[in-house]
Design an enzyme around this catalytic site. Sequence first.
Site, PDB file in Angstrom:
ATOM      1  N   ASP A  20       0.812  -1.218   0.000  1.00  0.00           N
ATOM      2  CA  ASP A  20       0.000   0.000   0.000  1.00  0.00           C
ATOM      3  C   ASP A  20       0.842   1.263   0.000  1.00  0.00           C
ATOM      4  O   ASP A  20       0.635   2.152  -0.825  1.00  0.00           O
ATOM      5  CB  ASP A  20      -0.952   0.000   1.195  1.00  0.00           C
ATOM      6  CG  ASP A  20      -2.050  -1.032   1.033  1.00  0.00           C
ATOM      7  OD1 ASP A  20      -2.787  -0.947   0.037  1.00  0.00           O
ATOM      8  OD2 ASP A  20      -2.147  -1.931   1.884  1.00  0.00           O
ATOM      9  N   ASP A 130      -5.768   5.175  12.688  1.00  0.00           N
ATOM     10  CA  ASP A 130      -4.451   5.758  12.434  1.00  0.00           C
ATOM     11  C   ASP A 130      -4.536   7.039  11.599  1.00  0.00           C
ATOM     12  O   ASP A 130      -3.794   7.991  11.821  1.00  0.00           O
ATOM     13  CB  ASP A 130      -3.535   4.726  11.771  1.00  0.00           C
ATOM     14  CG  ASP A 130      -3.154   3.615  12.744  1.00  0.00           C
ATOM     15  OD1 ASP A 130      -3.033   3.913  13.950  1.00  0.00           O
ATOM     16  OD2 ASP A 130      -2.987   2.462  12.319  1.00  0.00           O
ATOM     17  N   SER A 181      -3.962  -8.319   8.732  1.00  0.00           N
ATOM     18  CA  SER A 181      -3.361  -6.992   8.709  1.00  0.00           C
ATOM     19  C   SER A 181      -2.668  -6.804  10.057  1.00  0.00           C
ATOM     20  O   SER A 181      -3.291  -6.894  11.106  1.00  0.00           O
ATOM     21  CB  SER A 181      -4.469  -5.951   8.495  1.00  0.00           C
ATOM     22  OG  SER A 181      -4.027  -4.703   8.929  1.00  0.00           O
TER      23      SER A 181
HETATM   24  N1  ARG Z   1      -6.962  -1.000  16.621  1.00  0.00           N
HETATM   25  C1  ARG Z   1      -5.628  -0.632  17.014  1.00  0.00           C
HETATM   26  C2  ARG Z   1      -5.535   0.859  17.185  1.00  0.00           C
HETATM   27  O1  ARG Z   1      -6.357   1.548  16.714  1.00  0.00           O
HETATM   28  C3  ARG Z   1      -4.608  -1.181  16.049  1.00  0.00           C
HETATM   29  C4  ARG Z   1      -4.560  -0.524  14.722  1.00  0.00           C
HETATM   30  C5  ARG Z   1      -3.593  -1.192  13.814  1.00  0.00           C
HETATM   31  N2  ARG Z   1      -3.228  -0.353  12.726  1.00  0.00           N
HETATM   32  C6  ARG Z   1      -2.880  -0.814  11.535  1.00  0.00           C
HETATM   33  N3  ARG Z   1      -2.608   0.082  10.613  1.00  0.00           N
HETATM   34  N4  ARG Z   1      -2.866  -2.074  11.254  1.00  0.00           N
HETATM   35  O2  ARG Z   1      -4.638   1.346  17.788  1.00  0.00           O
END
Ligand code: ARG
Length: 406
Positions: A20, A130, A181
């Site tokens: 990505d 994120d 993921s």
């Molecule tokens: N749900 C968790 C959080 O919001 C993990 C997120 C994982 N991020 C990722 N880009 N795979 O902190």
Amino acid sequence: MGQGESRAKKAVLAYSGGVDTSVCIPYLKQEWGVEEVITFAADLGQGDELEPIRLKALDSGASQSIVGDLIEPFITEFAFPAIRANALYEGRYPLSTALARPLIARRLVEIAREVGADAVAHGCTGKGNDQVRFDVAIGSLAPELKVLAPAREWGMSREQTIAYGERCGIPAPVSKASPYSIDLNLLGRSIEAGALEDPDVEPPEEVYALTRSLQDAPEAPELVTIGFEAGHPVSLNGERLDPVTLIRRANELAGRHGFGRLDMVENRVVGIKSREIYETPGLLLLIRAHQELESLTLAADVQRTKRQLEMQWADLVYQGLWFGPLKQALDGFIDRTQETVNGRVKVKLHKGNATVVGRSSASDSLYVPDMATYGAEDRFDHRAAEGFIYVWGLPTRLWSARRRGR
Ligand code: ARG
């Protein structure tokens, strides 16, 4: 798409080396008219080799590829404050991913200023937390910078993304891509997607990498003593360790005993529930020990108030408000409370459990033996309790009498 309009001249892209973020490079240039893409890959202790990642960015069309070691600030400026705050989102998740984002954002902004970029870019989708963390952090640190998030707009499936990459000379992932993921750093791993999307399905053992299964964990329990100074973990089993080494050792110890796995449904900022698997052995162990030491060294009202504020601290970090005013204000409170959080906690690790079995503080314990004891040394004035209870219970007795109609 694109058709001539240019969204920015020069962008600094948060880069992981995955498909990505690699596709983001040609996409920004071809579709959004960005003239130059500079990538930044952060070392957060995830254990990836950074040189191949650096080269891959160049192969994918970056004009400059920067890698940077952020492990030390990650632990001292982000993980340790979280331990002092006993930060557990929704009472469980110790924010291993969330804590990394404001640090990466801060570094992206610094690089953007160094290279004279007018934008910062990331590969987050429009559905996760994120993107919120990056956008809010960048917007508050550098309002002059644009934030570009191509994956939020491109609407490509995984297969389409890979195909787009291949047309631009980005090789498809060699191994059969993992169905999961995964986000990984020194504080832990988060695992999503694939079979895990059904919250009723037990995670297969293959999703775990930092923690042993209960079956494989040693039969014999192991005792670990964690030393704290002003709420910072400073030693394991009496050995003083620098912050990064301490976290690494705590991960190994707890992970070996199968402690630190989490399977939960959490509430994302964007309003959806998601099923998440985490492995954060060291961080969870240290938070548990830290909480315990506070029970010995904080005054009751401070401890209770702190427990409430800790929830807010965890919420705001999860929700991307690291650089906001509430964070600063709460840190002021937390800093003050940690002055007396000095001492040691003994934890027994065994088959997925981390059980506190002892706590002590030579300088700051508020546990007073001759007040607590039932033995002959008892100094507590038992008779004083009577007057106290008379006053304490008065409103309740008056209310009850009224209810009975007397
Ligand atoms: N749900 C968790 C959080 O919001 C993990 C997120 C994982 N991020 C990722 N880009 N795979 O902190």
